[in-house]
Motif scaffolding. Structure first.
Motif, PDB file in Angstrom:
ATOM      1  N   SER A  99       0.834  -1.205   0.000  1.00 36.89           N
ATOM      2  CA  SER A  99       0.000   0.000   0.000  1.00 36.89           C
ATOM      3  C   SER A  99       0.867   1.253   0.000  1.00 36.89           C
ATOM      4  O   SER A  99       0.604   2.203  -0.750  1.00 36.89           O
ATOM      5  N   LYS A 100       1.908   1.250   0.808  1.00 30.88           N
ATOM      6  CA  LYS A 100       2.815   2.400   0.865  1.00 30.88           C
ATOM      7  C   LYS A 100       3.465   2.669  -0.481  1.00 30.88           C
ATOM      8  O   LYS A 100       3.598   3.824  -0.918  1.00 30.88           O
ATOM      9  N   HIS A 101       3.876   1.589  -1.154  1.00 28.93           N
ATOM     10  CA  HIS A 101       4.594   1.738  -2.427  1.00 28.93           C
ATOM     11  C   HIS A 101       3.698   1.568  -3.646  1.00 28.93           C
ATOM     12  O   HIS A 101       4.198   1.611  -4.784  1.00 28.93           O
ATOM     13  N   GLN A 102       2.389   1.380  -3.405  1.00 32.31           N
ATOM     14  CA  GLN A 102       1.418   1.251  -4.498  1.00 32.31           C
ATOM     15  C   GLN A 102       1.827   0.157  -5.499  1.00 32.31           C
ATOM     16  O   GLN A 102       1.725   0.319  -6.718  1.00 32.31           O
ATOM     17  N   ILE A 103       2.279  -0.958  -4.949  1.00 26.62           N
ATOM     18  CA  ILE A 103       2.680  -2.100  -5.776  1.00 26.62           C
ATOM     19  C   ILE A 103       1.439  -2.886  -6.206  1.00 26.62           C
ATOM     20  O   ILE A 103       0.574  -3.187  -5.387  1.00 26.62           O
TER      21      ILE A 103
END
Length: 345
Positions: free
Chosen positions: A307-311
């Motif tokens: 979620s943090k890195h929008q992977i």
């Protein structure tokens, strides 16, 4: 008016007997006080599912519901459920009895799609509230359905080991299947240098586009461990994700750096006996660690990171539930890159 299927007294799914799939009608079951009912939307295949169908994963019960990885929407909750509400998007964790802390062998029997736990290739399923994880907000049900086994395995191998991954590390990844591609995405997002090996130049080119720093074709360069050493000025790989097993472990030992770590993730070429060069681990102060998916806590850590890195997962191809034979046949060809998914609804 047509009644939505989750309000009827039955639902549809697929069962496996031997190596034969068939459609099955499941009766509605009452919810326990702490249980959550999910309308499953999507599922994904893993190498384990192929092994189960081929009889390589021990004896399985009649009418086994296949597939361990799925995602769906909460449609009902038990009277004492406090963690979830109708409409929540959720995924069940692979090991229903490994929620946090150290792994205990007793958790093995709690794996979804096993003798004790039915799988997710069905329109509805119920789970204890403690065994569910939120779908990341930026992911679809189809994307989320790839996370519980392959995503968590890659996360465990990289970030939940006794040797923590460092951003300056070189990571060697074998292959381009679900775990391998997740490992590539996670390691690059963390800042590590990634070496990826495959037998396909086309897949290696795609891996470069996804951020792989070094790629090696192990068919044209069978001594890939030697090539890796040369390309890293003799250093080798600080972390090796060994997905091959019998035919790759010796080379993984030769490729791992001093004080490095080999995580034995897969056995695509079979189970390995102790390799002849096992002493090299001692001489290099390196280590070998087994990885078998992970806990709910690992799953939650993975979801926070993606979620943090929008992977987003790489999905190679999707099939309908009625095309389950075709989906297994396609994955068995080993031509896919990333994940193969099943649309349930």
């Amino acid at each position: 008016m047509t009644v939505p299927n989750h309000e009827q007294n039955h639902h549809q799914g697929i069962v496996l007997n031997g190596n034969t799939f068939s459609s099955h009608r499941f009766p509605a079951e009452p919810l326990g006080p702490f249980e959550v009912k999910i309308a499953l939307q999507s599922a994904s295949l893993n190498a384990r599912d192929q092994m189960i169908r081929k009889g390589q994963y021990g004896e399985m019960p009649a009418d086994l519901v296949p597939l361990s990885d799925g995602a769906g929407e909460v449609i009902a909750v038990g009277e004492q459920v406090t963690k979830w509400s109708v409409g929540d998007r959720v995924m069940p964790t692979f090991f229903q009895d490994w929620l946090e802390g150290s792994f205990q062998p007793s958790a093995l029997s709690s794996a979804i799609s096993s003798a004790d736990q039915p799988g997710v290739l069905r329109e509805q399923a119920k789970f204890h509230q403690d065994t569910l994880v939120h779908v990341p907000d930026h992911m679809s049900f189809q994307e989320a359905a790839t996370l519980p086994c392959a995503g968590v395995t890659a996360w465990h191998a990289l970030f939940e080991q006794h040797r923590a991954l460092r951003s300056e590390d070189t990571v060697l990844i074998q292959g381009t299947g679900g775990v391998a591609i997740f490992a590539l995405q996670l390691a690059k997002a963390f800042g590590a240098r990634v070496v990826l090996i495959s037998s396909s130049d086309e897949k290696l080119e795609k891996a470069k586009e996804m951020g792989a720093d070094i790629t090696i074709n192990y068919k044209t360069t069978p001594d890939w461990d030697v090539e890796l050493r040369e390309l890293t000025d003799g250093h080798g790989a600080d972390v090796v994700l060994d997905l091959g097993g019998k035919e790759t472990l010796e080379r993984s030992i030769r490729a791992v750096a001093a004080h490095g770590l080999i995580t034995q993730v897969g056995v695509l070429t079979g189970w390995a006996h102790a390799p002849e060069n096992i002493s090299q681990l001692v001489l290099n102060n390196s280590s070998l660690s087994g990885v078998l998916v992970g806990s709910r806590a690992y799953f939650e850590n993975l979801c926070a990171f993606v979620s943090k890195h929008q992977i987003k997962p790489l999905i190679d191809k999707s099939f309908s539930m009625s095309q389950i034979d075709e989906a297994y046949a396609y994955m068995d060809q080993a031509q896919h890159m990333g994940k193969v998914t099943i649309d349930i609804t």
